[in-house]
Structures are given as structure tokens and as C-alpha cells.
Design an enzyme around this catalytic site. Structure first.
Site, PDB file in Angstrom:
ATOM      1  N   SER A   6     -98.337  34.920 -16.465  1.00 24.49           N
ATOM      2  CA  SER A   6     -98.210  35.900 -17.509  1.00 24.49           C
ATOM      3  C   SER A   6     -96.982  36.798 -17.383  1.00 24.49           C
ATOM      4  CB  SER A   6     -99.472  36.780 -17.523  1.00 24.49           C
ATOM      5  OG  SER A   6     -99.618  37.466 -16.298  1.00 24.49           O
ATOM      6  N   SER A  56     -99.480  34.289 -11.784  1.00 24.88           N
ATOM      7  CA  SER A  56     -98.574  34.852 -12.784  1.00 24.88           C
ATOM      8  C   SER A  56     -97.214  35.308 -12.286  1.00 24.88           C
ATOM      9  CB  SER A  56     -99.236  36.026 -13.491  1.00 24.88           C
ATOM     10  OG  SER A  56    -100.101  35.529 -14.466  1.00 24.88           O
ATOM     11  N   LYS A  58     -93.128  44.747 -15.081  1.00 26.07           N
ATOM     12  CA  LYS A  58     -94.057  44.157 -16.057  1.00 26.07           C
ATOM     13  C   LYS A  58     -94.823  45.290 -16.731  1.00 26.07           C
ATOM     14  CE  LYS A  58     -97.839  40.719 -16.071  1.00 26.07           C
ATOM     15  NZ  LYS A  58     -98.557  39.754 -15.211  1.00 26.07           N
TER      16      LYS A  58
HETATM   17  N1  GLN Z   1    -102.627  31.724 -15.780  1.00 28.22           N
HETATM   18  C1  GLN Z   1    -103.605  32.515 -15.108  1.00 28.22           C
HETATM   19  C2  GLN Z   1    -104.553  33.144 -16.094  1.00 28.22           C
HETATM   20  O1  GLN Z   1    -104.302  33.041 -17.256  1.00 28.22           O
HETATM   21  C3  GLN Z   1    -102.930  33.533 -14.232  1.00 28.22           C
HETATM   22  C4  GLN Z   1    -102.872  34.893 -14.765  1.00 28.22           C
HETATM   23  C5  GLN Z   1    -102.335  35.907 -13.805  1.00 28.22           C
HETATM   24  O2  GLN Z   1    -102.019  35.603 -12.657  1.00 28.22           O
HETATM   25  N2  GLN Z   1    -102.275  37.142 -14.263  1.00 28.22           N
HETATM   26  O3  GLN Z   1    -105.535  33.719 -15.711  1.00 28.22           O
END
Ligand code: GLN
Length: 485
Positions: free
Chosen positions: A152, A176, A77
Site C-alpha cells: 500500500s 506494504s 506515507k
Molecule cells: N497487501 C497487503 C494488504 O492489503 C499488505 C498491506 C500492508 O502491508 N499495509 O493487506
């Protein structure tokens, strides 16, 4: 013809002379080119990957012992530092910036012979659930290109799903890794907080962030965890006590009674899709039928966890992201101004996307004098209550069973009509990050809408051994074809 099932099987093929690292790398490069419209990668390191493959093949020919990840093709990532490679966090604000050092976790993978094929697209600074918040465009779900891959770490998930690499790494601050794994039909692990060094992982919310792993089976994921969880003095929040954990040696719970619990409020939650509810209940019944203990218990704090998560993570993000000022690194505005404050404002207004700005403002607000007690302190208290509950739960149970997400992957645009709706869909994943426990999503099910979905398992702090054992056991029961060979 090269094909991939597990790392162990790939290594056997290499030893038997049935394939080469060069052939594997070429296979993935071809796939990446053929599926470039999925937009899973921000950058592909083609020349480097080909060069490293030749070197590794040469070592094998010379009779050198295979390292644990000899020639394993991985994707990362784009929030994980890789020295002398660009890092963007899918944000304009980091335009042109290259990493000055390599993240410890990634270095451990490279030391074992892994090849990084490229940097994966994601939501900007890991903020989002659909991969639509990227300055580099959205990523498509390879199973249905009208649907989101999740976020994400959407690019990392699609890279594994669409056969663009063998395994990949992402980051999980509130789901994420587990959520895109669920949407894409693959395995996604968030280790417990402090299990893997965060040194070199761009910070979103430091007391939640954890590097996670995507794979097609549990064994490969366990292998990467084993390698990445080696100690690192650069991360003071790492758990260092105890001997190295045998994550890859599965002793499936044959004969052993596992004590599972399911939260009643989760199963009864109005946002939960009927079919997902049914499959989770059936799994619980099946496990009970096999002699395990399954109990439905109360969890009264469910409605507090999403608000607590968004108060605390935005507060941490507003502080972590203050370093992107356009002076030390990243985007610098062309607009002329003699006022330093205006200069910062121009850089940040142009460099950050909508969602990141929303969270910086929200985080600044909840930390401001006059509102601190009403929001930040209160959310911290909820976090404490959750932590106490977790301690109580794991006195009586070995694992928690839950859906990963309330519904399968939505179409593009749907989640963005209302950001609060999108935040609420994190209801089943943020619990593990608030409490620091490990969680995994295993791709056991298929919905009548043809999209996959997973079962989420969580175990006590530092208990990834049990977590992986249970996950592997369930994968064998539901998906014997994906069994480690
Ligand atoms: N959907 C969550 C957020 O937007 C998770 C994000 C993540 O785990 N980086 O904060």
C-alpha cells in the site's frame, strides 16, 4: 548540479560547500512539479521545506555540528501523524482532518534535522497491493507508467524511485513496504514487530503494523532505523531491552559463514514466475559457492499463511476502524436523518472506499458469534504454529531467503479483477508480519520484461543487525555502484 547518492555523501558535499540544503530542497521540489502526474504525493509542504532549508544552511554557516539527518529530505506515507498537517490515509472519511500530534518515529527524524517534503499517496488505510484503492487516485510506477507501483505504500516508494526525496517512510502490515520496493527497484525494510514506535501511526491491524523505510541503499535505511528505533513509552509493544543497536556499522560477513535456508514450497510454488525462481536459486548457489551454508528446507504451512493473515488483519481492522463514525472526526454525510444508527451508516458508507468496506465486513464476520471459532481462533492457532516454526528455523539458520513477490509489477486493473488473486500475491511477505520477524527487499534483479524485482531476506526477531549486514553484502556483490560512499 545537485545529485544524490547517499546521506553520508550528501553531508560531505554540504561540509565541502559543494551544495546547500536549499539547493537540495529546490531540486526535489522541481522534480515533484515535473513528475506531478505520478501522483506520489497527496500534499507537498513547499513553503515549510524552503524555510527549514534556509535555517539549516544558516546553522551550518554558523559552524554548528551537523545532526544525523541535517537537511535530509524525506517523504511520509499519509498514515503517519504530523502535527498541524492534514492526514487522510488516502480516504474520504478523514476529509479535512489534521493531526493533533506528531508520531514518535517521525519526531525522532525531525529532531535530527530531517525535512518533510510532503505526504505520500497510498492505498486507503494501507489496505491493498497496487495503490489503486486511494480516494486520491492511483500512483504510477515511474519505470513503466502502465504498471502499478505496488502498495500500500506506493507513493512513498515512487517518491524514492523517481528522485522526489532522499528516503521515505511507509508502513508494512503484510508487505506494504517490501512489495512496492520490489516493484520500484529500491530497498524496502520492515523492521521486526515492536522495533519502531507505532504511536501516531494510523492503525490497520495493530498486532501486525510496523513503520518501514524506503531508500536507494542499505546504509541510509539503516541510519533511519537507528534513529527511529529509540524507545518510546507511548507504545507498550516496543522492544526496549538491550543497548542501542549499531545498525549503521556494517561488518560484512567477510570470513563468516552465514547459514541460509530457502523454503522448498516457496521455490516450487505454482504462482512463482520462472525467471524470479531462477534468479533466487542462482543467488543461493552463488552464496553457497562463497562458502556460506544454504539449505532447502520444508515449510508445510505456506498455504495457510494468506488465509490466516486476512482473517486476523480484517478482524483487527474492523475494530480499529470503528472510530471513524463521522462524529468525532472525518466525513459527515449531508443526508438528513433522525436515526443515529442511520447517521453512522451514511457517514461510513460515503466515507469508506470499496476495499475498506469489504475488509470491515469480513473482519466483523470472522469475529461474530458462531463463526469466531471457525475462523478467528483457527487463524490464531496457525499464527502460533508459525511462531513455533520460526523459533525452530532460527536455531539452525541465520537467515531465510525468498522472493519478495511471485511476479513483477502488473498493469493497472489486472489485480482488481479478482480481490482473492490480489490477496494471494501477498504469500511471501505476510509471513514476516504474522511472526514479527524483520524482512528486507533488496533490488538485485531485472526481469526480461524490463521490470525490477528484489530478493527478500528475513532474520530472527530483533536481529536487524544481521539482516542489514547481509542485505548490504548482497547489494555490494550485485550493485557495487550503489555502495555507500
Ligand atoms: N497487501 C497487503 C494488504 O492489503 C499488505 C498491506 C500492508 O502491508 N499495509 O493487506
Amino acid at each position: 548540479m545537485f545529485s544524490f547518492s547517499t546521506i553520508a555523501n550528501y553531508h560531505q558535499q554540504l561540509k565541502d560547500g559543494n551544495t546547500s540544503v536549499a539547493e537540495a530542497v529546490q531540486y526535489y521540489l522541481n522534480n515533484i512539479k515535473g513528475k506531478v502526474h505520478l501522483n506520489a504525493f497527496i500534499e507537498v509542504f513547499e513553503a515549510e521545506a524552503v524555510e527549514k532549508a534556509a535555517l539549516l544552511d544558516e546553522q551550518l554557516r554558523a559552524g554548528k555540528e551537523l545532526k544525523k539527518l541535517h537537511g535530509v529530505v524525506i517523504a511520509i506515507k499519509d498514515v503517519i501523524c504530523y502535527k498541524d498537517h492534514k492526514i487522510t490515509a488516502a480516504s474520504k472519511i478523514l476529509n479535512g482532518f489534521s493531526s493533533l500530534y506528531t508520531a514518535t518515529a517521525l519526531q525522532y527524524l525531525l529532531d535530527e534535522g530531517a525535512i518533510v517534503i510532503g505526504n505520500c499517496n497510498c492505498d486507503e488505510f494501507a489496505m491493498g497491493s497496487t495503490n489503486e484503492n486511494s480516494a486520491y487516485g492511483k500512483v504510477l510506477n515511474a519505470l513503466d507508467e502502465t504498471k502499478v507501483p505496488g502498495g500500500s505504500s506506493g507513493g512513498s516508494a515512487v517518491a524514492v524511485q523517481a528522485d522526489l526525496c532522499m528516503v521515505s517512510i511507509g508502513s508494512d502490515t503484510g508487505g506494504s513496504v517490501r512489495q512496492p520496493a520490489d516493484f520500484c527497484g529500491i530497498v524496502g525494510l520492515k523492521p521486526g514487530y515492536g522495533r519502531i514506535s507505532r504511536y501516531g501511526l494510523l492503525a490497520y491491524a495493530s498486532s501486525f503494523d510496523q513503520i518501514g523505510i524506503f531508500g536507494k541503499n542499505v546504509t541510509d535505511v539503516a541510519l533511519l532505523l537507528e534513529i527511529m528505533s529509540a524507545p518510546d513509552k507511548m507504545d507498550s509493544t516496543m522492544q526496549k531491552d538491550g543497548p542501542a543497536e549499531p545498525f549503521t556499522s556494517f561488518h560484512p560477513a567477510a570470513g563468516k559463514k552465514i547459514r541460509f535456508c530457502v523454503f522448498k514450497q516457496v521455490i516450487e510454488h505454482p504462482s512463482l514466475d520462472e525467471e524470479i525462481r531462477d534468479r533466487i536459486n542462482e543467488s543461493a548457489t552463488k552464496l553457497a559457492g562463497q562458502g556460506h551454508i544454504v539449505e532447502y528446507i520444508d515449510f508445510n504451512l505456506l498455504d495457510y499463511i494468506v488465509p490466516a493473515y486476512y482473517v486476523l488483519t480484517t478482524a483487527e481492522a474492523s475494530s480499529n476502524l470503528s472510530r471513524y463514525d463521522g462524529i468525532r472526526f472525518g466525513h459527515r454525510s449531508d443526508k438528513a436523518t433522525e436515526d443515529l444508527e442511520q447517521f453512522y451508516k451514511n457517514n461510513r458508507s460515503e466515507g469508506f472506499g470499496m476495499e475498506v468496506k469489504r475488509r470491515i465486513m469480513l473482519g466483523t464476520f470472522v469475529l461474530s458469534t458462531g463463526y469466531y471459532d471457525a475462523y478467528y481462533s483457527k487463524a490464531q492457532k496457525i499464527r502460533r504454529l508459525l511462531s513455533d516454526q520460526v523459533t525452530g528455523i532460527f536455531k539452525n539458520f541465520d537467515a531465510i531467503l525468498m522472493p519478495t513477490v511471485p511476479a513483477t509489477a502488473p498493469e493497472f486493473g489486472a489485480a482488481h479483477q479478482d480481490p482473492i488473486e490480489m490477496y494471494l500475491a501477498d504469500i511471501f511477505t505476510v509471513f514476516a508480519n504474522l511472526t514479527g520477524i524483520p524482512g528486507i527487499s533488496v533490488p538485485l534483479f531485472s526481469h526480461s520484461n524490463n521490470m525490477p524485482f528484489g530478493l527478500q531476506i528475513m532474520t530472527n526477531k530483533q536481529d536487524e543487525v544481521h539482516l542489514l549486514n547481509i542485505a548490504d553484502m548482497l547489494m555490494q556483490q550485485y550493485k557495487p555502484a550503489l555502495r555507500n560512499k
